[in-house]
Design a protein around this motif. Structure first.
Motif, PDB file in Angstrom:
ATOM      1  N   ASN A 111       0.809  -1.219   0.000  1.00 11.39           N
ATOM      2  CA  ASN A 111       0.000   0.000   0.000  1.00 11.39           C
ATOM      3  C   ASN A 111       0.841   1.268   0.000  1.00 11.39           C
ATOM      4  N   SER A 112       2.122   1.127  -0.289  1.00 18.82           N
ATOM      5  CA  SER A 112       2.986   2.296  -0.384  1.00 18.82           C
ATOM      6  C   SER A 112       2.655   3.090  -1.631  1.00 18.82           C
ATOM      7  N   ALA A 113       2.689   4.408  -1.514  1.00 25.96           N
ATOM      8  CA  ALA A 113       2.415   5.265  -2.674  1.00 25.96           C
ATOM      9  C   ALA A 113       3.469   5.079  -3.749  1.00 25.96           C
ATOM     10  N   ALA A 114       4.620   4.547  -3.383  1.00 23.82           N
ATOM     11  CA  ALA A 114       5.688   4.365  -4.347  1.00 23.82           C
ATOM     12  C   ALA A 114       5.646   3.002  -5.022  1.00 23.82           C
ATOM     13  N   CYS A 115       4.699   2.161  -4.672  1.00 21.74           N
ATOM     14  CA  CYS A 115       4.661   0.824  -5.255  1.00 21.74           C
ATOM     15  C   CYS A 115       4.364   0.896  -6.743  1.00 21.74           C
ATOM     16  N   GLN A 116       4.905  -0.086  -7.443  1.00 22.81           N
ATOM     17  CA  GLN A 116       4.681  -0.133  -8.890  1.00 22.81           C
ATOM     18  C   GLN A 116       4.231  -1.534  -9.241  1.00 22.81           C
ATOM     19  N   GLY A 117       3.011  -1.638  -9.716  1.00 22.70           N
ATOM     20  CA  GLY A 117       2.486  -2.923 -10.134  1.00 22.70           C
ATOM     21  C   GLY A 117       1.936  -3.763  -9.002  1.00 22.70           C
ATOM     22  N   GLY A 118       2.229  -3.420  -7.759  1.00 20.80           N
ATOM     23  CA  GLY A 118       1.757  -4.217  -6.644  1.00 20.80           C
ATOM     24  C   GLY A 118       0.894  -3.426  -5.688  1.00 20.80           C
ATOM     25  N   CYS A 119       0.355  -2.317  -6.134  1.00 18.84           N
ATOM     26  CA  CYS A 119      -0.454  -1.462  -5.266  1.00 18.84           C
ATOM     27  C   CYS A 119      -1.776  -2.134  -4.936  1.00 18.84           C
ATOM     28  N   ASP A 120      -2.254  -1.879  -3.750  1.00 13.69           N
ATOM     29  CA  ASP A 120      -3.578  -2.384  -3.403  1.00 13.69           C
ATOM     30  C   ASP A 120      -4.635  -1.444  -3.960  1.00 13.69           C
ATOM     31  N   GLY A 121      -5.885  -1.820  -3.871  1.00 13.88           N
ATOM     32  CA  GLY A 121      -6.985  -1.027  -4.414  1.00 13.88           C
ATOM     33  C   GLY A 121      -7.054   0.365  -3.827  1.00 13.88           C
ATOM     34  N   GLY A 122      -6.733   0.519  -2.546  1.00 16.93           N
ATOM     35  CA  GLY A 122      -6.799   1.828  -1.899  1.00 16.93           C
ATOM     36  C   GLY A 122      -5.823   2.819  -2.504  1.00 16.93           C
ATOM     37  N   THR A 123      -4.619   2.355  -2.803  1.00 20.44           N
ATOM     38  CA  THR A 123      -3.616   3.236  -3.390  1.00 20.44           C
ATOM     39  C   THR A 123      -3.988   3.600  -4.822  1.00 20.44           C
ATOM     40  N   ARG A 124      -4.464   2.617  -5.582  1.00 22.76           N
ATOM     41  CA  ARG A 124      -4.886   2.917  -6.951  1.00 22.76           C
ATOM     42  C   ARG A 124      -6.033   3.915  -6.933  1.00 22.76           C
ATOM     43  N   ASN A 125      -6.950   3.752  -5.978  1.00 22.67           N
ATOM     44  CA  ASN A 125      -8.079   4.674  -5.867  1.00 22.67           C
ATOM     45  C   ASN A 125      -7.600   6.078  -5.518  1.00 22.67           C
ATOM     46  N   LEU A 126      -6.634   6.183  -4.610  1.00 22.94           N
ATOM     47  CA  LEU A 126      -6.083   7.488  -4.240  1.00 22.94           C
ATOM     48  C   LEU A 126      -5.406   8.142  -5.437  1.00 22.94           C
ATOM     49  N   ASN A 127      -4.664   7.365  -6.212  1.00 20.47           N
ATOM     50  CA  ASN A 127      -4.011   7.912  -7.403  1.00 20.47           C
ATOM     51  C   ASN A 127      -5.052   8.390  -8.414  1.00 20.47           C
ATOM     52  N   ALA A 128      -6.125   7.643  -8.595  1.00 23.51           N
ATOM     53  CA  ALA A 128      -7.182   8.038  -9.531  1.00 23.51           C
ATOM     54  C   ALA A 128      -7.868   9.312  -9.048  1.00 23.51           C
ATOM     55  N   GLN A 129      -8.123   9.406  -7.744  1.00 24.20           N
ATOM     56  CA  GLN A 129      -8.746  10.607  -7.191  1.00 24.20           C
ATOM     57  C   GLN A 129      -7.848  11.810  -7.378  1.00 24.20           C
ATOM     58  N   SER A 130      -6.566  11.626  -7.166  1.00 26.65           N
ATOM     59  CA  SER A 130      -5.610  12.719  -7.330  1.00 26.65           C
ATOM     60  C   SER A 130      -5.575  13.185  -8.782  1.00 26.65           C
ATOM     61  N   GLU A 131      -5.574  12.240  -9.707  1.00 22.07           N
ATOM     62  CA  GLU A 131      -5.572  12.593 -11.135  1.00 22.07           C
ATOM     63  C   GLU A 131      -6.873  13.301 -11.505  1.00 22.07           C
ATOM     64  N   PHE A 166     -16.130  24.271 -16.808  1.00 23.02           N
ATOM     65  CA  PHE A 166     -16.612  24.037 -15.448  1.00 23.02           C
ATOM     66  C   PHE A 166     -17.381  22.715 -15.363  1.00 23.02           C
ATOM     67  N   GLU A 167     -18.103  22.391 -16.431  1.00 21.89           N
ATOM     68  CA  GLU A 167     -18.832  21.112 -16.456  1.00 21.89           C
ATOM     69  C   GLU A 167     -17.856  19.942 -16.403  1.00 21.89           C
ATOM     70  N   ARG A 168     -16.766  20.034 -17.146  1.00 19.95           N
ATOM     71  CA  ARG A 168     -15.741  18.979 -17.104  1.00 19.95           C
ATOM     72  C   ARG A 168     -15.173  18.828 -15.696  1.00 19.95           C
ATOM     73  N   ALA A 169     -14.947  19.960 -15.037  1.00 17.55           N
ATOM     74  CA  ALA A 169     -14.434  19.917 -13.665  1.00 17.55           C
ATOM     75  C   ALA A 169     -15.447  19.252 -12.733  1.00 17.55           C
ATOM     76  N   ALA A 170     -16.710  19.617 -12.881  1.00 17.48           N
ATOM     77  CA  ALA A 170     -17.761  19.057 -12.028  1.00 17.48           C
ATOM     78  C   ALA A 170     -17.946  17.566 -12.281  1.00 17.48           C
ATOM     79  N   LYS A 171     -17.798  17.135 -13.516  1.00 13.78           N
ATOM     80  CA  LYS A 171     -17.932  15.705 -13.819  1.00 13.78           C
ATOM     81  C   LYS A 171     -16.743  14.911 -13.294  1.00 13.78           C
ATOM     82  N   ALA A 172     -15.563  15.514 -13.300  1.00 10.17           N
ATOM     83  CA  ALA A 172     -14.366  14.821 -12.805  1.00 10.17           C
ATOM     84  C   ALA A 172     -14.404  14.653 -11.287  1.00 10.17           C
ATOM     85  N   VAL A 173     -14.897  15.688 -10.584  1.00 12.32           N
ATOM     86  CA  VAL A 173     -14.970  15.644  -9.120  1.00 12.32           C
ATOM     87  C   VAL A 173     -16.349  16.169  -8.704  1.00 12.32           C
TER      88      VAL A 173
END
Length: 142
Positions: free
Chosen positions: A30-50, A78-85
């Motif tokens: 679950n480290s933010a630096a993991c590559q290829g072995g991230c758990d769902g929580g980390t992938r979700n955090l990365n997607a939210q950040s993006e 603004f619509e694109r922003a609202a749809k993203a978050v």
């Protein structure tokens, strides 16, 4: 290999073999630096950040178009922003109020109603709530 080099190699080999703590340890899954072995929580955090990054970029573009009074273009950003978050009331508020000025009252009402339902840290301030409510009343009176 010289005698001194051979002894050094044997010492290093023994140290590594008998002291596993000296070896580099793998990063936890679950480290933010993991590559290829991230758990769902980390992938979700990365997607939210993006998503937030993309939304903020669109929001800023919307502000630039709004300053030029290009309401239809601003509303789309603004619509694109609202749809993203969608949980950020500010993005929904700006989409709604700008759609109103662009003449699309149906989308304006939808986004403003969404903005008004969001409470807490991601909600809009009291002044924005009043403006959103006033715009919705104007749309209803048409």
């Amino acid at each position: 290999m010289s005698n001194k080099s051979a002894r050094l190699a044997i010492a290093i080999t023994a140290m590594v073999t008998f002291s596993p703590g000296l070896l580099a340890q793998p990063l936890p899954e679950n480290s933010a630096a993991c590559q290829g072995g991230c758990d769902g929580g980390t992938r979700n955090l990365n997607a939210q950040s993006e998503n937030l990054h993309r939304a903020t970029r669109n929001y800023n573009r919307g502000i630039a178009k709004l300053q030029k009074q290009e309401f239809a273009k601003a509303a789309k950003y603004f619509e694109r922003a609202a749809k993203a978050v969608p949980e950020k009331a500010e993005f929904n508020y700006m989409a709604g109020s700008t759609f109103y000025f662009a003449g699309d009252h149906e989308l304006a009402e939808a986004y403003l109603n969404t903005a008004l339902t969001i409470e807490g840290e991601d909600g809009i301030d009291q002044g924005q709530r009043e403006i959103a409510s006033d715009i919705i009343k104007k749309i209803a009176a048409e």
